[in-house]
Design an enzyme around this catalytic site. Structure first.
Site, short mmCIF file in Angstrom:
data_model
loop_
_atom_site.label_atom_id
_atom_site.label_comp_id
_atom_site.label_asym_id
_atom_site.label_seq_id
_atom_site.Cartn_x
_atom_site.Cartn_y
_atom_site.Cartn_z
N GLU A 168 0.96 -1.19 -0.05
CA GLU A 168 0.08 0.03 -0.04
C GLU A 168 0.72 1.16 -0.11
O GLU A 168 1.77 1.12 0.76
CB GLU A 168 -0.83 0.21 1.49
N ALA A 303 1.44 -0.41 11.09
CA ALA A 303 0.97 -1.65 10.83
C ALA A 303 0.19 -1.78 9.56
O ALA A 303 0.00 -0.51 8.94
CB ALA A 303 -0.07 -2.12 11.81
N MET A 304 0.03 -2.85 8.72
CA MET A 304 -0.47 -2.69 7.42
C MET A 304 -1.66 -3.91 7.31
O MET A 304 -1.22 -5.09 7.78
CB MET A 304 0.41 -3.06 6.37
N ASN A 306 -2.93 -6.06 5.26
CA ASN A 306 -2.84 -6.90 4.22
C ASN A 306 -3.95 -8.19 4.57
O ASN A 306 -3.92 -8.63 5.82
CB ASN A 306 -1.57 -7.73 4.27
N GLU A 339 -6.45 -2.58 12.29
CA GLU A 339 -6.25 -3.34 11.33
C GLU A 339 -7.11 -4.30 11.00
O GLU A 339 -7.43 -4.68 9.91
CB GLU A 339 -4.80 -4.13 11.23
N HIS A 342 -10.12 -2.98 9.39
CA HIS A 342 -9.90 -3.06 7.89
C HIS A 342 -10.30 -4.18 6.97
O HIS A 342 -10.68 -4.12 5.71
CB HIS A 342 -8.47 -2.80 7.58
N GLU A 361 -9.81 4.56 6.25
CA GLU A 361 -8.92 5.14 7.65
C GLU A 361 -9.62 5.61 8.48
O GLU A 361 -9.42 5.51 9.61
CB GLU A 361 -7.64 5.81 6.92
N1 BES Z 1 -3.31 1.33 5.72
C1 BES Z 1 -2.43 1.76 6.91
C2 BES Z 1 -1.04 1.41 6.70
C3 BES Z 1 -0.36 2.61 5.74
C4 BES Z 1 -0.40 4.19 6.12
C5 BES Z 1 0.02 2.06 4.34
C6 BES Z 1 0.29 4.70 5.24
C7 BES Z 1 0.73 2.88 3.61
C8 BES Z 1 0.77 4.37 3.90
C9 BES Z 1 -2.64 1.14 8.34
O1 BES Z 1 -4.20 0.60 8.19
C10 BES Z 1 -2.91 2.24 9.36
O2 BES Z 1 -3.48 3.02 9.12
N2 BES Z 1 -1.94 2.00 10.20
C11 BES Z 1 -1.65 2.94 11.35
C12 BES Z 1 -2.19 2.50 12.49
C13 BES Z 1 -3.02 3.41 13.57
C14 BES Z 1 -3.81 4.49 12.86
C15 BES Z 1 -3.60 2.66 14.60
C16 BES Z 1 -0.17 3.40 11.31
O3 BES Z 1 0.51 2.86 10.69
O4 BES Z 1 0.13 4.47 12.30
ZN ZN Z 2 -5.40 2.18 8.46
#
Ligand code: BES
Ligand code: ZN
Length: 825
Positions: A168, A303-304, A306, A339, A342, A361
């Site tokens: 992503e 985190a991601m 997937n 996550e 999602h 998000e």
């Molecule tokens: N989908 C995102 C990770 C992401 C962020 C991928 C930017 C590519 C670019 C993931 O679900 C996310 O939002 N992670 C947050 C967690 C938090 C808001 C609890 C993070 O990485 O901080």
């Molecule tokens: Zn997210």
């Protein structure tokens, strides 16, 4: 059965040293497709068979992808994504028509590097219907934490490589050629070839079949349901794991570094409970047969999500019972719950295009509060929502740079930057406002219908409004919501009391107010720019002066600020001192007052007078907000009125001493999670303010800790405070404290401990020490992902930090989502 199963021999040898385009020079096949924001849709992928052969030691990989493509219009072209980093073996590209068995070989291969597209021009028109496109490719396992990359770890004293994907928003194209946009959903069959047999290999789906070949193995994964390319994932390395399953049989596993399996227990518990909660809330079970969650040592964000294989940085998944703090526990729960949300909102129902990023998000951020509230009611998580989400959302949205929630995205290179406070925090806040307006049950049903209707497909913001319109019988839903998602900024509600009527000015907003007590709650939709409300009747019941207050935006449900006239403000202050207001309302008034002061709508003196009403405050969230404000005012006064610094410091110390005495340094038997977090926050703030007693006590406890890392005198909840206190005493001529902290940093293998230390080093008032601390953050001893935490500089160090930032080679800062948490400047 995989299309290419068991045909690993079909990896073709590179024949010609490898240019990506062929030698035909008559026309440029790329001309028509350059600079387009989106891929053309005359060929649509349906199924990918991907074989990847990674070489972890040499940091490279090769692969073959066969894509079942639906040709929906007559064309000689196929246009898809491939990044410049991916080397396409031109000779390996062909298209076959399964109906006629005809093979269309050697198309002219053009690539537009800037747009990361590959244009294949065939000499004949491709037949409409399903065909198979095959492409061979090679690439490098990079060290940039995106695409297909290498993360390193230590195993029995030996440095090892693991291979991890992060696709992503648009990095799948660095690993295999594909239609790398969220709306091109397809099924995926993944095969990993020639992997050392002792390594753990993971992908989105469970293993279908494994073949051993000496000490190498080939692993075939089951076919996935339709999904977007950004959710495809692979992890290969050495791990320990723990596992459990949900009542309906979904296998859930947590993978960690060898020897740290126990640290995954808390996340496993949260995951199991959360899956159950979401199943009920969304009225739809989790959609894959298994869920793996893996801690990755080098990880760009938190985190991601997937599909079926969620990857995390270690600090956001692992929890150590003896050395992690209450705040770490809450972070793990937050990230896991985010996550997992999602898996429904994002993975099952995916945004049509990145313009609607907030749909996943904002929602995942909001849903994580629903889950935490269910799992840990004692955390009073909704009181924290305003401080962590709305307050930050409002702060950023009040600046000049932000974008509307629904944001135009015209090129892949623009996507990364919209993962920001607006999409996450403003997004979550307007969801909270919407839920407040339509009511919880209506909102939940709408969300369940939205998921059912768009499952295994894509949706846009309008699709959500359409469902809400139907479910809530609210024909103007899109009109109400558009002003929040299509324009930037937020309204300030200006409230005046005149002859027992309230005069309110601003946008179209759902507002609430109450007078004197919470039973008098009034909710209405304010549709005109200016309204007056007769409140004679409400006021006539009130005789007690402590009940003569009027609070707008009750429980801070709306995403806007409120400015009261002097008389109303004085009554609210009185109500706060007499403990008549709820936690979130106390917090909201404080946050709004600070914002108004920053916007020069309130004097600093009035703000300070207001803050004095919080002298006896003990609630975690209010204290946390108060401390944030204290830190910001201190920095402003240090620049603007240095002669007032001493007075201001004493005033602020005075505000915090009641809470410090209440919490004390040591955990109390049976105390709550929030008090444990407050203890650390209060002593950290007092140390930064130079409170001598705090600094001395912390240093003495730290010295005990140096000799015994398990001493009860330095509980993880107060370690950050102690480290900051230690750094207050460090000078360029006496660096003992800094050296001791670095020693602890080097000796621990717990990420959260390292982060705590790194986040304290630059809090030193001595400029040259700050400079040294900043350089340490960029040294080889700090993983690139963590450098950002080293930027939390003292007010005295800002000047030197700015100079430092200008001269360092612009090293990309990862984890910029965390910047909000780090930089209080
Ligand atoms: N989908 C995102 C990770 C992401 C962020 C991928 C930017 C590519 C670019 C993931 O679900 C996310 O939002 N992670 C947050 C967690 C938090 C808001 C609890 C993070 O990485 O901080
Ligand atoms: Zn997210």
């Amino acid at each position: 059965m995989n299309l290419l199963k068991k045909c690993s021999s079909c990896f073709r040898k590179k024949t010609d040293g490898a240019s990506t385009s062929t030698s035909r020079q008559l026309s440029d096949p790329t001309t028509d497709f350059k600079g387009q924001p989106r891929l053309p849709t005359f060929a649509v992928p349906k199924r990918y068979d991907i074989q990847l052969k990674p070489d972890l030691a040499a940091c490279k990989f090769e692969g073959i992808v066969s894509i079942v493509v639906d040709i929906v219009a007559d064309t000689r072209f196929i246009v898809l994504n491939a990044a410049a980093q991916l080397h396409i073996n031109s000779d390996s590209v062909y298209f076959s028509d399964p109906n006629s068995n005809k093979v269309f070989e050697k198309p002219k291969v053009g690539n537009v590097e800037a747009d990361e597209i590959l244009v294949l021009e065939f000499s004949d028109t491709l037949p409409k219907g399903m065909g198979v496109l095959t492409i061979g490719f090679e690439g490098v396992l990079n060290d940039k934490m995106k695409g297909f990359y290498i993360s390193t770890y230590d195993h029995n004293g030996e440095k090892k490589n693991m291979a991890v994907t992060q696709f992503e928003p648009a990095y799948a194209r660095q690993c295999f050629p594909c239609w790398d946009e969220p709306s091109f959903k397809a099924k995926f069959n993944i095969t990993l070839l020639n992997v050392p047999s002792e390594l753990v290999t993971l992908s989105n789906m469970p293993v279908d079949e494994e073949e051993m070949n000496g000490n190498l193995k080939t692993v075939y994964y089951q076919e996935s349901p339709v999904m977007s390319t950004y959710l495809v994932a692979v992890v290969i390395g050495l791990f320990d794991c723990i596992e459990d399953h949900t009542p309906d049989g979904t296998k859930v596993r947590v993978y960690s570094q060898v020897g740290k399996a126990n640290q995954g227990k808390f996340a496993l518990h949260v995951a199991l409970q959360t899956l159950g909660f979401y199943k009920d809330y969304f009225q739809m079970p989790y959609s894959l047969p298994k869920l793996d969650m893996v801690a990755i040592p080098d990880f760009a964000t938190g985190a991601m999500e997937n599909y079926g294989l969620v990857t995390y940085r270690e600090t956001d998944l692992l929890f150590d019972d003896h050395h992690s703090a209450a705040a770490n526990k809450q972070r793990v729960a937050t990230v896991v719950a985010h996550e997992l949300a999602h898996q429904w909102l994002g993975n099952l129902v995916t945004m049509e295009w990145w313009t609607d990023l907030w749909l996943k998000e904002g929602f995942a951020t909001w849903m994580s509060y629903m889950a935490k509230d269910k799992l840990f009611p004692e955390w009073k998580i909704w009181t924290q929502f305003f401080d962590h989400e709305s307050s930050e959302g409002l702060r950023l949205d009040g600046l000049a740079e932000p974008h509307p929630i629904e944001v135009e995205v015209n090129h892949a290179s623009e996507i990364d930057e919209i993962f920001d406070t607006i999409s996450y925090k403003k997004g979550a806040s307007i969801i909270q406002m919407l839920k407040g307006y339509v009511g919880g049950p209506h909102f939940q049903n709408s969300l369940a219908t939205y998921i059912k209707r768009h499952a295994w497909s894509n949706a846009s913001t309008n699709d959500l409004w359409a469902v809400l319109k139907e479910e809530c019988n609210e024909p103007t839903m899109d009109k109400i919501m558009n002003s929040w998602t299509k324009q930037k900024g937020y309204p300030i509600l200006s409230v005046k009391m005149k002859n027992q009527t309230l005069e309110i000015k601003q946008w179209i907003i759902p507002i609430t107010y109450c007078c004197g007590d919470y039973d008098s709650l009034i909710s209405l939709l304010m549709e005109k720019k200016s309204e007056t409300y007769d409140i004679k009747d409400l006021l006539s019941n009130i005789t007690d002066p402590a009940r003569s207050w009027i609070k707008l935006n009750v429980e801070q449900i709306g995403f806007f600020r409120v400015k009261y006239d002097d008389g109303l403000a004085a009554k609210l202050r009185y109500a706060i001192e007499h403990k008549c207001l709820s936690v979130t309302d106390r917090l909201g008034i404080l946050d709004d007052s600070f914002a108004l002061c920053m916007a020069r709508e309130m004097s600093l003196t009035s703000l300070l007078t207001f803050m004095a009403a919080y002298r006896e405050e003990l609630e975690h969230t209010v204290l946390s907000n108060l401390i944030k404000i204290i830190d910001k005012i201190e920095r402003i006064v240090a620049d603007a009125r240095p002669e007032l610094m001493n007075y201001i410091k004493q005033f602020f110390i005075g505000l915090l001493l009641h809470a410090a005495a209440n919490f004390g340094w040591d955990p109390k038997q049976g105390e709550g999670h929030l008090d444990a977090m407050s203890r650390g926050d209060i002593f950290t703030a007092l140390a930064v303010l130079g409170h001598e007693e705090t600094i001395n006590e912390a240093n003495s406890r730290f010295n005990t800790f140096l000799n015994d890392r398990n001493t009860p005198l330095l509980h993880p909840d107060i370690r950050k405070a102690a480290y900051v206190a230690v750094m207050q005493k460090v000078t360029s001529s006496n660096k003992a404290g800094l050296e001791s902290l670095l020693k602890v940093y080097r000796e621990t293998d717990l990420g959260q401990e390292k982060t705590r230390i790194l986040g304290s080093l630059a809090s030193c008032p001595d400029e040259s020490v700050v400079y040294e601390a900043l350089n340490f953050a960029l040294s080889s001893e700090v993983r690139k992902q963590d450098a950002v935490f080293g930027l939390a500089v003292s007010k005295e160090g800002r000047e030197v930090a700015w100079k430092w930032l200008k001269v360092i080679k612009p090293t990309p800062l990862h984890n910029t989502l965390a910047l909000d948490r780090v930089l209080l400047v």
